[in-house]
Design a protein around this motif. Structure first.
Motif, short mmCIF file in Angstrom:
data_model
loop_
_atom_site.label_atom_id
_atom_site.label_comp_id
_atom_site.label_asym_id
_atom_site.label_seq_id
_atom_site.Cartn_x
_atom_site.Cartn_y
_atom_site.Cartn_z
N MET A 131 -2.22 1.06 -5.54
CA MET A 131 -3.56 1.04 -6.19
C MET A 131 -4.04 -0.44 -6.38
O MET A 131 -5.36 -0.46 -6.47
CB MET A 131 -3.65 1.93 -7.47
CG MET A 131 -2.90 1.44 -8.73
SD MET A 131 -1.27 1.33 -8.58
CE MET A 131 -0.79 2.92 -8.62
N ASN A 134 -5.99 -2.21 -2.72
CA ASN A 134 -7.01 -1.86 -2.00
C ASN A 134 -8.12 -2.68 -1.46
O ASN A 134 -8.56 -3.68 -2.46
CB ASN A 134 -7.81 -0.50 -2.81
CG ASN A 134 -7.11 0.48 -3.19
OD1 ASN A 134 -6.44 1.14 -2.18
ND2 ASN A 134 -7.25 1.18 -4.28
N THR A 142 -15.02 -1.00 -1.94
CA THR A 142 -13.53 -1.17 -1.54
C THR A 142 -13.08 0.24 -0.96
O THR A 142 -13.60 1.19 -1.08
CB THR A 142 -13.20 -0.83 -3.10
OG1 THR A 142 -13.75 -1.94 -3.95
CG2 THR A 142 -11.56 -0.88 -3.05
N HIS A 144 -10.36 2.73 -0.48
CA HIS A 144 -9.28 2.96 -1.22
C HIS A 144 -7.99 3.51 -0.46
O HIS A 144 -7.99 4.59 0.34
CB HIS A 144 -9.81 4.14 -2.15
CG HIS A 144 -10.95 3.90 -3.02
ND1 HIS A 144 -10.59 3.12 -4.45
CD2 HIS A 144 -12.25 3.98 -3.16
CE1 HIS A 144 -11.50 2.92 -5.08
NE2 HIS A 144 -12.65 3.28 -4.31
N THR A 146 -4.87 3.96 -1.72
CA THR A 146 -3.80 4.35 -2.62
C THR A 146 -2.94 5.52 -2.25
O THR A 146 -3.63 6.65 -1.99
CB THR A 146 -4.23 4.63 -4.04
OG1 THR A 146 -4.97 3.17 -4.42
CG2 THR A 146 -3.13 4.67 -4.76
#
Length: 311
Positions: A131, A134, A142, A144, A146
């Motif tokens: 996390m 990212n 952003t 993501h 994760t």
């Protein structure tokens, strides 16, 4: 033949999922998060975790499984009182709860119905904290990505703690109500109340420090086993081998610390080279022997009396 050039997949853990396979040709999706049970390879392609945990991974999972059990035993002993005969049964029940929780956790993990689990190999510390990696290509949006790059070493601990908590709430209150006759009504459930505090703490510890624990747990075991053994023997006023033999409980505590110490040594060495690593286990009794041999020289009353005589 025409080759489709796709934009680079940014980020340390972003990857492209495999949409279809036609012979030796694979079709990939957009760059993004990998599905659960997969992680990116060197080419930024999401690949399924098909390996199995190595010896060190199992030792780590064993350490995380031992934490609630050791805490259960500590608080049961702490709140049971000297006159209560229910402590032993509660210890056995706690062991039963954690053992069943561990078995059920393995059974429900992929592949379901087996005590084996498939996993991805841990390569570095950042694998535990995807996390934090990212990417932001335009410094505004952003992406993501994760996911559990160390599948399932991160989430399987939470599942185990959940089963431990459920089994404790189902079994322990009825047992304590039946057998804890030597305790008052308010005291007999204190070990259960303590568990309702330390389970959330363990969960947060795994969520925040799982990666750090993965690399540090052998040294944590060694340090804690040494410190707690010294504190226990000092509090129990054990100063010789004869003092150990007076009560069986002291021997049980001593052997328990030896097992923990051996577990820490095995975790550090990983037993990769048996002819070199196995002799290290001979060091397990050394701290206790050193304490017993030097305790009489460090007794506070003796030091104070000799200091007084000197003046």
């Amino acid at each position: 033949s025409a080759v489709t050039i796709q934009p680079a997949c940014l980020g340390l853990y972003c990857g492209r999922t495999v949409l279809s396979i036609n012979g030796s040709v694979e079709t990939y999706g957009e760059c993004g998060v990998c599905p659960r049970g997969q992680r990116t390879d060197d080419n930024k392609i999401c690949r399924e975790c098909v390996g199995s945990p190595d010896r060190y991974d199992w030792l780590y999972l064993g350490f995380m499984a031992m934490l609630p059990l050791v805490l259960h035993w500590f608080f049961i002993e702490w709140y049971s009182g000297k006159k209560s005969s229910s402590a032993l049964l509660q210890h056995i029940t706690a062991l039963f709860e954690c053992s069943i929780a561990a078995i059920v956790t393995l059974v429900v993990s992929d592949p379901v119905g087996s005590l084996h689990i498939r996993s991805c190999k841990v390569k570095k510390l950042s694998d535990w904290y995807t996390m934090l990696y990212n990417p932001s290509p335009d410094y505004i949006t952003t992406v993501h990505c994760t996911h559990e790059a160390v599948y399932p070493l991160y989430t399987i601990v939470f599942i185990y703690y959940a089963f431990c908590l459920v089994l404790m709430m189902l079994l322990r209150p009825f047992l304590v109500k039946k057998i804890a006759c030597g305790l008052g009504k308010s005291d007999r459930f204190k070990s259960i109340y303590a568990a309702l505090y330390f389970f959330p703490i363990l969960t947060v510890l795994q969520a925040v420090g799982g990666g750090l624990l993965y690399y540090a747990f052998p040294y944590i075991i060694l340090v804690l086993s040494l410190v707690t053994l010294a504190v226990y023997m000092s509090a129990s006023e054990v100063e010789s081998f004869k003092d150990l033999l007076v009560r069986k409980k002291r021997l049980v505590v001593l052997f328990s610390h030896w097992l923990l110490h051996a577990y820490g040594i095995i975790s550090i060495s990983k037993l990769d080279k048996l002819e070199q690593d196995l002799p290290l286990l001979a060091l397990v009794p050394t701290p206790a022997l050193f304490y017993l041999l030097t305790a009489k020289y460090t007794e506070p009353s003796r030091i104070l009396s000799e200091g007084g005589n000197g003046h």
